[in-house]
Write a protein that holds these residues in place. Structure first.
Motif, mmCIF file in Angstrom:
data_model
loop_
_atom_site.group_PDB
_atom_site.id
_atom_site.type_symbol
_atom_site.label_atom_id
_atom_site.label_comp_id
_atom_site.label_asym_id
_atom_site.label_seq_id
_atom_site.Cartn_x
_atom_site.Cartn_y
_atom_site.Cartn_z
ATOM 1 N N ASN A 56 0.824 -1.221 0.000
ATOM 2 C CA ASN A 56 0.000 0.000 0.000
ATOM 3 C C ASN A 56 0.850 1.261 0.000
ATOM 4 O O ASN A 56 0.474 2.277 -0.575
ATOM 5 C CB ASN A 56 -0.932 0.027 1.209
ATOM 6 C CG ASN A 56 -2.143 -0.845 1.032
ATOM 7 O OD1 ASN A 56 -2.359 -1.428 -0.024
ATOM 8 N ND2 ASN A 56 -2.941 -0.955 2.073
ATOM 9 N N ARG A 57 2.023 1.210 0.633
ATOM 10 C CA ARG A 57 2.896 2.381 0.679
ATOM 11 C C ARG A 57 3.441 2.747 -0.701
ATOM 12 O O ARG A 57 3.877 3.864 -0.916
ATOM 13 C CB ARG A 57 4.048 2.138 1.643
ATOM 14 C CG ARG A 57 3.569 2.041 3.096
ATOM 15 C CD ARG A 57 4.691 1.631 3.981
ATOM 16 N NE ARG A 57 5.040 0.240 3.605
ATOM 17 C CZ ARG A 57 5.772 -0.570 4.331
ATOM 18 N NH1 ARG A 57 6.283 -0.159 5.447
ATOM 19 N NH2 ARG A 57 6.023 -1.800 3.944
ATOM 20 N N MET A 59 1.582 2.589 -3.435
ATOM 21 C CA MET A 59 0.434 2.920 -4.275
ATOM 22 C C MET A 59 -0.093 4.309 -3.938
ATOM 23 O O MET A 59 0.241 4.873 -2.900
ATOM 24 C CB MET A 59 -0.676 1.878 -4.100
ATOM 25 C CG MET A 59 -0.284 0.497 -4.583
ATOM 26 S SD MET A 59 -1.644 -0.655 -4.665
ATOM 27 C CE MET A 59 -1.946 -1.024 -2.959
ATOM 28 N N THR A 60 -0.924 4.828 -4.808
ATOM 29 C CA THR A 60 -1.544 6.133 -4.608
ATOM 30 C C THR A 60 -2.932 5.939 -4.009
ATOM 31 O O THR A 60 -3.699 5.112 -4.491
ATOM 32 C CB THR A 60 -1.676 6.870 -5.958
ATOM 33 O OG1 THR A 60 -0.380 6.989 -6.535
ATOM 34 C CG2 THR A 60 -2.287 8.240 -5.780
ATOM 35 N N LEU A 61 -3.241 6.688 -2.967
ATOM 36 C CA LEU A 61 -4.562 6.625 -2.348
ATOM 37 C C LEU A 61 -5.477 7.627 -3.022
ATOM 38 O O LEU A 61 -5.166 8.814 -3.105
ATOM 39 C CB LEU A 61 -4.473 6.937 -0.851
ATOM 40 C CG LEU A 61 -5.794 6.982 -0.097
ATOM 41 C CD1 LEU A 61 -6.509 5.639 -0.144
ATOM 42 C CD2 LEU A 61 -5.557 7.417 1.347
ATOM 43 N N LYS A 62 -6.604 7.148 -3.530
ATOM 44 C CA LYS A 62 -7.655 7.998 -4.096
ATOM 45 C C LYS A 62 -8.790 8.013 -3.084
ATOM 46 O O LYS A 62 -9.418 6.988 -2.832
ATOM 47 C CB LYS A 62 -8.163 7.437 -5.431
ATOM 48 C CG LYS A 62 -7.131 7.393 -6.522
ATOM 49 C CD LYS A 62 -6.897 8.769 -7.063
ATOM 50 C CE LYS A 62 -6.012 8.694 -8.298
ATOM 51 N NZ LYS A 62 -5.830 9.966 -8.930
ATOM 52 N N LYS A 63 -9.022 9.175 -2.482
ATOM 53 C CA LYS A 63 -10.041 9.263 -1.439
ATOM 54 C C LYS A 63 -10.908 10.483 -1.709
ATOM 55 O O LYS A 63 -10.435 11.615 -1.704
ATOM 56 C CB LYS A 63 -9.379 9.369 -0.074
ATOM 57 C CG LYS A 63 -10.340 9.332 1.087
ATOM 58 C CD LYS A 63 -9.582 9.328 2.401
ATOM 59 C CE LYS A 63 -10.542 9.296 3.573
ATOM 60 N NZ LYS A 63 -9.826 9.353 4.847
ATOM 61 N N TYR A 68 -12.663 5.351 -2.409
ATOM 62 C CA TYR A 68 -11.636 5.210 -1.385
ATOM 63 C C TYR A 68 -10.858 3.955 -1.738
ATOM 64 O O TYR A 68 -11.274 2.844 -1.435
ATOM 65 C CB TYR A 68 -12.274 5.096 -0.002
ATOM 66 C CG TYR A 68 -11.271 5.016 1.136
ATOM 67 C CD1 TYR A 68 -10.353 6.035 1.343
ATOM 68 C CD2 TYR A 68 -11.268 3.936 1.993
ATOM 69 C CE1 TYR A 68 -9.443 5.971 2.388
ATOM 70 C CE2 TYR A 68 -10.367 3.860 3.042
ATOM 71 C CZ TYR A 68 -9.458 4.885 3.224
ATOM 72 O OH TYR A 68 -8.547 4.824 4.255
ATOM 73 N N LYS A 69 -9.752 4.137 -2.458
ATOM 74 C CA LYS A 69 -9.005 2.982 -2.946
ATOM 75 C C LYS A 69 -7.547 3.343 -3.173
ATOM 76 O O LYS A 69 -7.194 4.503 -3.310
ATOM 77 C CB LYS A 69 -9.610 2.462 -4.246
ATOM 78 C CG LYS A 69 -9.561 3.484 -5.390
ATOM 79 C CD LYS A 69 -10.281 2.962 -6.617
ATOM 80 C CE LYS A 69 -10.290 3.999 -7.725
ATOM 81 N NZ LYS A 69 -11.070 3.559 -8.872
ATOM 82 N N HIS A 70 -6.738 2.305 -3.213
ATOM 83 C CA HIS A 70 -5.342 2.434 -3.575
ATOM 84 C C HIS A 70 -5.195 1.991 -5.033
ATOM 85 O O HIS A 70 -5.807 1.017 -5.441
ATOM 86 C CB HIS A 70 -4.446 1.551 -2.701
ATOM 87 C CG HIS A 70 -4.300 2.062 -1.312
ATOM 88 N ND1 HIS A 70 -5.169 1.736 -0.306
ATOM 89 C CD2 HIS A 70 -3.385 2.890 -0.767
ATOM 90 C CE1 HIS A 70 -4.794 2.315 0.804
ATOM 91 N NE2 HIS A 70 -3.713 3.039 0.556
ATOM 92 N N ALA A 72 -2.277 1.410 -8.378
ATOM 93 C CA ALA A 72 -0.862 1.257 -8.741
ATOM 94 C C ALA A 72 -0.794 0.950 -10.230
ATOM 95 O O ALA A 72 -1.741 0.415 -10.812
ATOM 96 C CB ALA A 72 -0.211 0.139 -7.946
#
Length: 77
Positions: A56-57, A59-63, A68-70, A72
């Protein structure tokens, strides 16, 4: 292992669990119908698949209000 063989393993396990899954789904149908199938894949294969995903670190967080998802980028084409 190929995607086809993995799919075959999943179909085989779901077929084995069909009556139990149907009972679970029916019992939960007054809320949100659901069922759980344990050991869907052999443990070694499940771990191999898990290891193929990025952390997860990395990847990009889309919130937002809608998501609300990661996410890559695919590493292999």
């Amino acid at each position: 292992m190929t995607r086809t063989k993995i799919a075959d393993l999943i179909v085989e396990r779901l077929t084995e669990a069909k009556s139990e899954a149907a009972a679970q789904f029916q019992a939960s149908s007054t809320a949100i119908g659901h069922f759980v199938v344990d050991e869907l894949l052999p443990e070694a294969l499940a771990l191999q698949i898990h290891e193929a995903f990025p952390d997860n670190r990395d990847m990009t967080l889309k919130k937002s209000i809608r998501e609300y998802k990661h996410i890559a980028r695919r590493r292999n084409g």
